[in-house]
Design a protein around this motif. Structure first.
Motif, PDB file in Angstrom:
ATOM      1  N   ALA A 278       0.893  -1.152   0.026  1.00  0.00           N
ATOM      2  CA  ALA A 278       0.162   0.119  -0.071  1.00  0.00           C
ATOM      3  C   ALA A 278       0.768   1.409  -0.040  1.00  0.00           C
ATOM      4  CB  ALA A 278      -1.102  -0.097   1.244  1.00  0.00           C
ATOM      5  N   LEU A 279       1.986   1.251   0.691  1.00  0.00           N
ATOM      6  CA  LEU A 279       2.813   2.328   0.827  1.00  0.00           C
ATOM      7  C   LEU A 279       3.557   2.493  -0.555  1.00  0.00           C
ATOM      8  CD1 LEU A 279       4.302   4.668   2.515  1.00  0.00           C
ATOM      9  CD2 LEU A 279       6.054   2.900   2.964  1.00  0.00           C
ATOM     10  N   ARG A 280       3.887   1.390  -1.318  1.00  0.00           N
ATOM     11  CA  ARG A 280       4.398   1.751  -2.461  1.00  0.00           C
ATOM     12  C   ARG A 280       3.612   2.341  -3.657  1.00  0.00           C
ATOM     13  NH1 ARG A 280       6.757  -3.622  -5.714  1.00  0.00           N
ATOM     14  NH2 ARG A 280       4.528  -3.998  -5.667  1.00  0.00           N
ATOM     15  N   ALA A 281       2.386   1.795  -3.417  1.00  0.00           N
ATOM     16  CA  ALA A 281       1.407   2.344  -4.264  1.00  0.00           C
ATOM     17  C   ALA A 281       0.940   3.795  -4.076  1.00  0.00           C
ATOM     18  CB  ALA A 281      -0.229   1.627  -4.081  1.00  0.00           C
ATOM     19  N   TYR A 282       0.856   4.352  -2.757  1.00  0.00           N
ATOM     20  CA  TYR A 282       0.769   5.681  -2.243  1.00  0.00           C
ATOM     21  C   TYR A 282       1.948   6.419  -2.825  1.00  0.00           C
ATOM     22  CZ  TYR A 282       1.397   9.702   0.806  1.00  0.00           C
ATOM     23  OH  TYR A 282       1.607  10.856   1.455  1.00  0.00           O
ATOM     24  N   LEU A 283       3.175   6.101  -2.854  1.00  0.00           N
ATOM     25  CA  LEU A 283       4.322   6.870  -3.178  1.00  0.00           C
ATOM     26  C   LEU A 283       4.119   6.885  -4.830  1.00  0.00           C
ATOM     27  CD1 LEU A 283       6.809   5.339  -0.884  1.00  0.00           C
ATOM     28  CD2 LEU A 283       6.167   7.611  -0.852  1.00  0.00           C
TER      29      LEU A 283
ATOM     30  N   PHE B 107       6.646   4.258 -11.598  1.00  0.00           N
ATOM     31  CA  PHE B 107       7.770   3.138 -11.557  1.00  0.00           C
ATOM     32  C   PHE B 107       7.020   1.715 -11.189  1.00  0.00           C
ATOM     33  CE2 PHE B 107      10.641   7.012 -11.218  1.00  0.00           C
ATOM     34  CZ  PHE B 107      11.088   6.990 -12.501  1.00  0.00           C
ATOM     35  N   LYS B 108       6.984   0.760 -12.141  1.00  0.00           N
ATOM     36  CA  LYS B 108       6.764  -0.541 -11.815  1.00  0.00           C
ATOM     37  C   LYS B 108       7.820  -1.431 -11.585  1.00  0.00           C
ATOM     38  CE  LYS B 108       3.348  -4.232 -13.690  1.00  0.00           C
ATOM     39  NZ  LYS B 108       2.335  -4.403 -14.522  1.00  0.00           N
ATOM     40  N   LYS B 109       7.970  -2.056 -10.608  1.00  0.00           N
ATOM     41  CA  LYS B 109       9.089  -2.785 -10.435  1.00  0.00           C
ATOM     42  C   LYS B 109       8.726  -3.980  -9.226  1.00  0.00           C
ATOM     43  CE  LYS B 109      14.196  -1.990  -9.501  1.00  0.00           C
ATOM     44  NZ  LYS B 109      15.119  -1.310  -9.369  1.00  0.00           N
TER      45      LYS B 109
ATOM     46  N   GLU C 119      -4.295   1.139  -8.820  1.00  0.00           N
ATOM     47  CA  GLU C 119      -5.422   0.455  -8.238  1.00  0.00           C
ATOM     48  C   GLU C 119      -5.448  -0.880  -8.088  1.00  0.00           C
ATOM     49  OE1 GLU C 119     -10.155   1.287  -9.713  1.00  0.00           O
ATOM     50  OE2 GLU C 119      -8.746   0.648 -11.210  1.00  0.00           O
ATOM     51  N   ALA C 120      -4.932  -1.660  -8.810  1.00  0.00           N
ATOM     52  CA  ALA C 120      -4.749  -3.111  -8.719  1.00  0.00           C
ATOM     53  C   ALA C 120      -3.883  -3.245  -7.465  1.00  0.00           C
ATOM     54  CB  ALA C 120      -3.995  -3.852  -9.764  1.00  0.00           C
ATOM     55  N   GLU C 121      -2.739  -2.706  -7.195  1.00  0.00           N
ATOM     56  CA  GLU C 121      -1.985  -2.830  -6.019  1.00  0.00           C
ATOM     57  C   GLU C 121      -2.817  -2.319  -4.495  1.00  0.00           C
ATOM     58  OE1 GLU C 121       2.163  -2.622  -5.754  1.00  0.00           O
ATOM     59  OE2 GLU C 121       1.166  -4.296  -6.612  1.00  0.00           O
TER      60      GLU C 121
ATOM     61  N   VAL D 181      -5.856   2.797   2.812  1.00  0.00           N
ATOM     62  CA  VAL D 181      -6.076   2.523   1.496  1.00  0.00           C
ATOM     63  C   VAL D 181      -7.270   2.792   0.841  1.00  0.00           C
ATOM     64  CG1 VAL D 181      -5.996   0.162   0.253  1.00  0.00           C
ATOM     65  CG2 VAL D 181      -4.332   0.547   2.358  1.00  0.00           C
ATOM     66  N   LEU D 182      -8.420   2.555   1.348  1.00  0.00           N
ATOM     67  CA  LEU D 182      -9.801   3.219   0.972  1.00  0.00           C
ATOM     68  C   LEU D 182      -9.571   4.480   0.456  1.00  0.00           C
ATOM     69  CD1 LEU D 182     -11.997   1.312   3.341  1.00  0.00           C
ATOM     70  CD2 LEU D 182     -11.931   0.885   1.001  1.00  0.00           C
ATOM     71  N   GLY D 183      -8.969   5.593   1.432  1.00  0.00           N
ATOM     72  CA  GLY D 183      -8.867   6.788   1.101  1.00  0.00           C
ATOM     73  C   GLY D 183      -7.890   7.096  -0.071  1.00  0.00           C
ATOM     74  N   PHE D 184      -6.740   6.112  -0.162  1.00  0.00           N
ATOM     75  CA  PHE D 184      -5.790   6.201  -1.479  1.00  0.00           C
ATOM     76  C   PHE D 184      -6.499   5.952  -2.931  1.00  0.00           C
ATOM     77  CE2 PHE D 184      -2.136   4.933   1.407  1.00  0.00           C
ATOM     78  CZ  PHE D 184      -1.749   6.424   1.751  1.00  0.00           C
TER      79      PHE D 184
END
Length: 582
Positions: free
Chosen positions: A145-150, A162-164, A184-186, A208-211
């Protein structure tokens, strides 16, 4: 084992970070995080990723990059001596930024580093989770979730992601709908698995819902950063659905006192959904959101002789006018609890400064114990009061405490230096007069932490990244764009009515709502929290003119990719393509 895991957070970073200008020194982190004895492998992997957040959002990194280009803040070349910094802040505000701007470079580097630390944690946690370690599994969801937020921060500011999945691989650069789908998938992959109760220093289901709500609200911009946004019903219904889940969870409630959200004790405030935990998780906690704006001649804590401000950014006259226009003949300080809180009660017999100056006001003070002293909060105007130093550099004392005087203008090279008071005026700009050290109304939204000895560090105030009021305002916007004006109005008025600690300053209910009013309300509720630039883009106001900014190019909606990053990836043809207009 612990040492190996800590070091793992420093490797495998994105290939496009400009290491030549980045401090590679690793901070020693307190890896307990929650203080509940988490396994070393789990805590040692997630601490560097969470710990990086306050540095990513540092005032001269991503926070400044969001604040200064908007219409709510301006940072002049103070007095012709301070804050020039190569012109990076002035260029950011004027929208004349270039790929060589160090504010852009530093922000890019810190977000990239944070993504890499999250990835390093994911790599450590994945095999542990596969072995059935429940703590590792839970932490793995947080790091994804943190990676998705960043990555969403990257998408918002630079239009790419950046997808990695492996630190040994080269990141895939994706944009537009592909980037939206990936983020979104993350988030969807963890939203129903992640914890519901660890926050606010840890990511939870509601965060996560907020993101997801933020992503849906801004998807029209992310698909086509330079066009006229098409806010689809599908996206807006997603916003309503995600925010409904947060609101209906019952896990969060409004803070009756608005400024309690930004106090030393805010870690337990029930309105906060996600924040950077500042209660000793790091060895060097940040307090810069507090001290950046306040006067350099003012000390926030009488216990600490180094607790001065920096005379950094002020609010623009344009942003102030939104408040003045909303309340007409009534001072917004008395009309709206979010604008100002009077903590300093100046005795009537010394409040009148007519005929006084620092040269003849030795007895014009009141006495207060150090622990009881507080700066006023919100938008700070006019003459301010605080501790004063004597010729020996120590604060002047009185029986039982410290002397509090009108603050002497001791910084800068203006005509009032050492003989006048700090008197914050509305007008602030890049002219000689408008850039004086006292020019501009200031923002003291965050408490000057009682644990912060030097204005920079050791603050106990959590940096707030998401709270319930934003959730209501996102739902209101989605409802309004869907045509549900009544529902939008109810949500906006719920936020306004929630600040009841000072009833005489609880803003009255609005009788109607439209997009312009909603934009204004987001400004009133969320000012100086890093939202304004994105709000201006989404509401079609980023190409407008305001103090010292006249550019109307849509290409300014995204920042340039730092030239250093493009140069660093130059051996891979077409890997990083500069954004339009730069």
């Amino acid at each position: 084992m612990k040492k190996n895991i800590i070091l793992a957070a420093a490797i495998g970073l994105l290939s496009v970070i400009d290491w030549s200008c980045t401090d590679l020194k690793e901070e020693v982190l307190d890896e307990s995080l929650s203080g509940q004895g988490l396994a070393e492998a789990v805590s040692g992997s997630i601490a560097p990723a969470y710990g990086q957040l306050s540095w990513t959002w540092r005032h001269t990194n991503y926070y400044g990059l969001q604040l200064i280009p908007s219409d709510e803040a301006i940072l002049p070349y103070r007095g012709g001596t301070d804050w020039f910094d190569g012109g990076k802040f002035m260029d950011a505000h004027r929208h004349t930024i270039t790929p060589g701007n160090s504010l852009v470079r530093d922000s890019w580097n810190e977000v990239s580093k944070n993504i890499s630390r999250a990835l390093s944690a994911i790599e450590v946690l994945t095999p542990l989770a596969a072995e059935g370690n429940i703590e590792a599994e839970g932490a793995l969801y947080e790091m994804k979730a943190l990676r998705a937020y960043l990555n969403m921060l990257m998408l918002d500011s630079w239009g790419l992601v950046f997808k990695k999945e492996n630190s040994s691989e080269l990141s895939e650069v994706i944009r537009g709908q592909d980037a939206i789908d990936y983020i979104e998938a993350e988030l969807l992959s963890v939203v129903d698995k992640i914890n519901t109760d660890k926050g606010p220093g840890r990511l939870t289901q509601n965060a996560v819902l907020g993101f997801l709500a933020r992503l849906s609200l801004n998807s029209a911009i992310y698909r086509d950063p330079y066009g006229t946004p098409n806010f689809s019903a599908e996206d807006m219904n997603k916003v309503v659905s995600y925010t409904d889940r947060i609101i209906n969870s019952g896990k969060h409630s409004f803070s009756p006192e608005y400024f309690d959200l930004f106090n030393d004790e805010n870690n337990s405030n029930p309105e906060i959904i996600f924040a950077a935990d500042q209660r000793g998780v790091l060895s060097n906690e940040e307090s810069r959101w507090t001290y950046w704006s306040i006067a350099g001649s003012f000390w926030g804590r009488p216990e600490y002789p180094s607790s001065d401000g920096t005379d950094g950014p002020a609010i623009t006259p344009d942003f102030y006018q939104t408040w003045a226009s909303a309340y007409g003949n009534e001072d917004p300080a008395t009309a709206d609890a979010r604008f100002f809180k009077q903590n300093q009660m100046i005795p009537d017999e010394i409040a009148d400064l007519t005929g006084l100056s620092p040269l003849n006001d030795a007895e014009n003070y009141y006495c207060i114990a150090a622990q009881d002293f507080e700066m006023n909060r919100g938008i700070l105007r006019g003459v301010i009061w605080g501790p004063r130093k004597g010729s020996d550099g120590a604060f002047l004392t009185c029986e039982g405490g410290y002397r509090i005087y009108p603050v002497t203008q001791i910084k800068g090279n203006g005509p009032d230096k050492n003989v006048g008071y700090v008197n914050h005026t509305l007008q602030v700009d890049f002219t000689n007069e408008g850039r004086l050290h006292a020019a501009g109304y200031r923002v003291g939204k965050y408490q000057f932490s009682h644990t912060s000895p030097n204005a920079n560090n050791f603050s106990s105030v959590d940096l707030v990244f998401m709270r319930l009021a934003e959730i209501y305002l996102m739902r209101a916007e989605a409802k309004l764009r869907l045509g549900d004006n009544a529902g939008a109005l109810a949500d906006v008025n719920a936020v306004r009515a929630s600040r009841t600690a000072r009833p005489q300053q609880t803003p009255p209910a609005l009788s109607g709502i439209d997009l312009d009013l909603l934009f204004r309300e987001r400004g009133f509720e969320l000012y100086w929290e890093g939202f304004r630039r994105g709000d201006q883009i989404r509401f079609g106001k980023y190409e407008n003119s305001w103090t010292e900014k006249t550019s109307n190019s849509v290409t300014n909606r995204l920042f340039p990719i730092p030239q250093s990053a493009i140069d660093g990836a130059s051996n891979i043809e077409g890997y990083l393509v500069q954004n339009q207009g730069y």
